[in-house]
Design a protein around this motif. Structure first.
Motif, PDB file in Angstrom:
ATOM      1  N   PRO A   2      -1.666 -16.351  -7.641  1.00 27.46           N
ATOM      2  CA  PRO A   2      -2.059 -15.117  -8.312  1.00 27.46           C
ATOM      3  C   PRO A   2      -1.076 -13.997  -8.017  1.00 27.46           C
ATOM      4  O   PRO A   2      -0.289 -14.058  -7.076  1.00 27.46           O
ATOM      5  CB  PRO A   2      -3.428 -14.811  -7.704  1.00 27.46           C
ATOM      6  N   TYR A   3      -1.129 -12.965  -8.840  1.00 30.49           N
ATOM      7  CA  TYR A   3      -0.287 -11.798  -8.608  1.00 30.49           C
ATOM      8  C   TYR A   3      -0.733 -11.127  -7.311  1.00 30.49           C
ATOM      9  O   TYR A   3      -1.920 -11.037  -7.027  1.00 30.49           O
ATOM     10  CB  TYR A   3      -0.409 -10.819  -9.756  1.00 30.49           C
ATOM     11  N   GLU A   4       0.247 -10.648  -6.554  1.00 26.93           N
ATOM     12  CA  GLU A   4      -0.069 -10.037  -5.267  1.00 26.93           C
ATOM     13  C   GLU A   4       0.867  -8.865  -5.023  1.00 26.93           C
ATOM     14  O   GLU A   4       2.050  -8.930  -5.345  1.00 26.93           O
ATOM     15  CB  GLU A   4       0.095 -11.065  -4.160  1.00 26.93           C
ATOM     16  N   CYS A   5       0.329  -7.796  -4.463  1.00 29.14           N
ATOM     17  CA  CYS A   5       1.145  -6.629  -4.157  1.00 29.14           C
ATOM     18  C   CYS A   5       2.111  -6.973  -3.028  1.00 29.14           C
ATOM     19  O   CYS A   5       1.709  -7.544  -2.003  1.00 29.14           O
ATOM     20  CB  CYS A   5       0.257  -5.455  -3.747  1.00 29.14           C
ATOM     21  N   ALA A   6       3.383  -6.635  -3.212  1.00 31.34           N
ATOM     22  CA  ALA A   6       4.400  -6.946  -2.211  1.00 31.34           C
ATOM     23  C   ALA A   6       4.273  -6.057  -0.978  1.00 31.34           C
ATOM     24  O   ALA A   6       4.846  -6.374   0.066  1.00 31.34           O
ATOM     25  CB  ALA A   6       5.784  -6.790  -2.819  1.00 31.34           C
ATOM     26  N   TYR A   7       3.519  -4.971  -1.062  1.00 30.67           N
ATOM     27  CA  TYR A   7       3.426  -4.020   0.042  1.00 30.67           C
ATOM     28  C   TYR A   7       2.082  -4.071   0.760  1.00 30.67           C
ATOM     29  O   TYR A   7       2.039  -4.038   1.979  1.00 30.67           O
ATOM     30  CB  TYR A   7       3.676  -2.598  -0.473  1.00 30.67           C
ATOM     31  N   VAL A  49       7.116  -2.987 -10.968  1.00 34.38           N
ATOM     32  CA  VAL A  49       8.050  -1.882 -10.822  1.00 34.38           C
ATOM     33  C   VAL A  49       9.386  -2.393 -10.288  1.00 34.38           C
ATOM     34  O   VAL A  49       9.451  -3.446  -9.649  1.00 34.38           O
ATOM     35  CB  VAL A  49       7.511  -0.793  -9.864  1.00 34.38           C
ATOM     36  N   ARG A  50      10.440  -1.629 -10.574  1.00 37.47           N
ATOM     37  CA  ARG A  50      11.761  -1.942 -10.039  1.00 37.47           C
ATOM     38  C   ARG A  50      11.960  -1.118  -8.782  1.00 37.47           C
ATOM     39  O   ARG A  50      11.871   0.105  -8.809  1.00 37.47           O
ATOM     40  CB  ARG A  50      12.835  -1.634 -11.065  1.00 37.47           C
ATOM     41  N   VAL A  51      12.235  -1.801  -7.693  1.00 36.31           N
ATOM     42  CA  VAL A  51      12.390  -1.141  -6.402  1.00 36.31           C
ATOM     43  C   VAL A  51      13.679  -1.619  -5.747  1.00 36.31           C
ATOM     44  O   VAL A  51      14.286  -2.596  -6.176  1.00 36.31           O
ATOM     45  CB  VAL A  51      11.196  -1.423  -5.467  1.00 36.31           C
ATOM     46  N   ILE A  52      14.072  -0.921  -4.713  1.00 31.98           N
ATOM     47  CA  ILE A  52      15.267  -1.307  -3.966  1.00 31.98           C
ATOM     48  C   ILE A  52      14.831  -2.115  -2.749  1.00 31.98           C
ATOM     49  O   ILE A  52      14.082  -1.625  -1.907  1.00 31.98           O
ATOM     50  CB  ILE A  52      16.068  -0.071  -3.533  1.00 31.98           C
ATOM     51  N   ALA A  57      18.325  -3.784  -6.617  1.00 28.98           N
ATOM     52  CA  ALA A  57      17.140  -3.479  -7.415  1.00 28.98           C
ATOM     53  C   ALA A  57      16.441  -4.782  -7.785  1.00 28.98           C
ATOM     54  O   ALA A  57      17.074  -5.706  -8.278  1.00 28.98           O
ATOM     55  CB  ALA A  57      17.535  -2.715  -8.664  1.00 28.98           C
ATOM     56  N   GLU A  58      15.154  -4.867  -7.525  1.00 30.17           N
ATOM     57  CA  GLU A  58      14.355  -6.052  -7.851  1.00 30.17           C
ATOM     58  C   GLU A  58      13.060  -5.609  -8.497  1.00 30.17           C
ATOM     59  O   GLU A  58      12.593  -4.500  -8.290  1.00 30.17           O
ATOM     60  CB  GLU A  58      14.041  -6.863  -6.585  1.00 30.17           C
ATOM     61  N   ARG A  59      12.472  -6.535  -9.253  1.00 29.54           N
ATOM     62  CA  ARG A  59      11.155  -6.270  -9.838  1.00 29.54           C
ATOM     63  C   ARG A  59      10.101  -6.956  -8.989  1.00 29.54           C
ATOM     64  O   ARG A  59      10.184  -8.150  -8.734  1.00 29.54           O
ATOM     65  CB  ARG A  59      11.091  -6.811 -11.255  1.00 29.54           C
ATOM     66  N   VAL A  60       9.109  -6.187  -8.582  1.00 30.70           N
ATOM     67  CA  VAL A  60       8.018  -6.732  -7.775  1.00 30.70           C
ATOM     68  C   VAL A  60       6.702  -6.162  -8.284  1.00 30.70           C
ATOM     69  O   VAL A  60       6.675  -5.156  -8.994  1.00 30.70           O
ATOM     70  CB  VAL A  60       8.177  -6.386  -6.268  1.00 30.70           C
ATOM     71  N   TRP A  61       5.615  -6.833  -7.906  1.00 27.73           N
ATOM     72  CA  TRP A  61       4.287  -6.324  -8.198  1.00 27.73           C
ATOM     73  C   TRP A  61       3.907  -5.360  -7.087  1.00 27.73           C
ATOM     74  O   TRP A  61       4.038  -5.668  -5.908  1.00 27.73           O
ATOM     75  CB  TRP A  61       3.265  -7.457  -8.256  1.00 27.73           C
ATOM     76  N   LEU A  71       4.413   4.228  -0.431  1.00 29.40           N
ATOM     77  CA  LEU A  71       4.948   3.051   0.259  1.00 29.40           C
ATOM     78  C   LEU A  71       6.145   2.461  -0.478  1.00 29.40           C
ATOM     79  O   LEU A  71       7.009   1.841   0.128  1.00 29.40           O
ATOM     80  CB  LEU A  71       3.865   1.968   0.381  1.00 29.40           C
ATOM     81  N   VAL A  72       6.189   2.665  -1.779  1.00 29.86           N
ATOM     82  CA  VAL A  72       7.214   2.053  -2.609  1.00 29.86           C
ATOM     83  C   VAL A  72       8.393   3.012  -2.743  1.00 29.86           C
ATOM     84  O   VAL A  72       8.216   4.183  -3.043  1.00 29.86           O
ATOM     85  CB  VAL A  72       6.638   1.722  -4.004  1.00 29.86           C
ATOM     86  N   THR A  73       9.610   2.496  -2.513  1.00 36.17           N
ATOM     87  CA  THR A  73      10.808   3.293  -2.761  1.00 36.17           C
ATOM     88  C   THR A  73      11.423   2.789  -4.054  1.00 36.17           C
ATOM     89  O   THR A  73      11.989   1.700  -4.099  1.00 36.17           O
ATOM     90  CB  THR A  73      11.824   3.152  -1.618  1.00 36.17           C
ATOM     91  N   LYS A  74      11.264   3.564  -5.099  1.00 40.42           N
ATOM     92  CA  LYS A  74      11.779   3.163  -6.401  1.00 40.42           C
ATOM     93  C   LYS A  74      13.289   3.326  -6.436  1.00 40.42           C
ATOM     94  O   LYS A  74      13.861   4.131  -5.711  1.00 40.42           O
ATOM     95  CB  LYS A  74      11.152   4.012  -7.505  1.00 40.42           C
TER      96      LYS A  74
END
Length: 89
Positions: A2-7, A49-52, A57-61, A71-74
């Protein structure tokens, strides 16, 4: 998977909804019985979202809570990239 938040690790969770029949004893009945159980899903509010990560730069959930709390650094958008300083003439 399943989709999962990377953070935060948020993901879809399973719950159950019960259907009851009868009248409660304290109201003069013989008690309530469960006549059905159906499963349901509690979905996390995930955004792609695209984050560093490690300078790339990568795309993560990411969950909306992680985005709001910072928490997310875009990554920088393309027009905000590094520009060479103007040469002095």
């Amino acid at each position: 998977m399943p989709y999962e938040c990377a953070y935060t690790g948020r993901r879809t969770k399973i719950g159950r909804q019960c259907t009851y029949r009868g009248k409660a004893k304290y109201l003069g009945g013989v008690g309530i019985k469960i006549t059905g159980r159906s499963s349901r899903k509690f979905k996390a509010n995930l955004q792609k979202v695209r984050v560093i990560i490690d300078g790339r730069a990568e795309r993560v959930w990411a969950s909306a809570k992680a985005l709001k709390s910072g928490l997310v650094t875009k990554r920088l958008s393309r027009r905000q990239t590094y520009k060479h300083p103007a040469k002095a003439a």
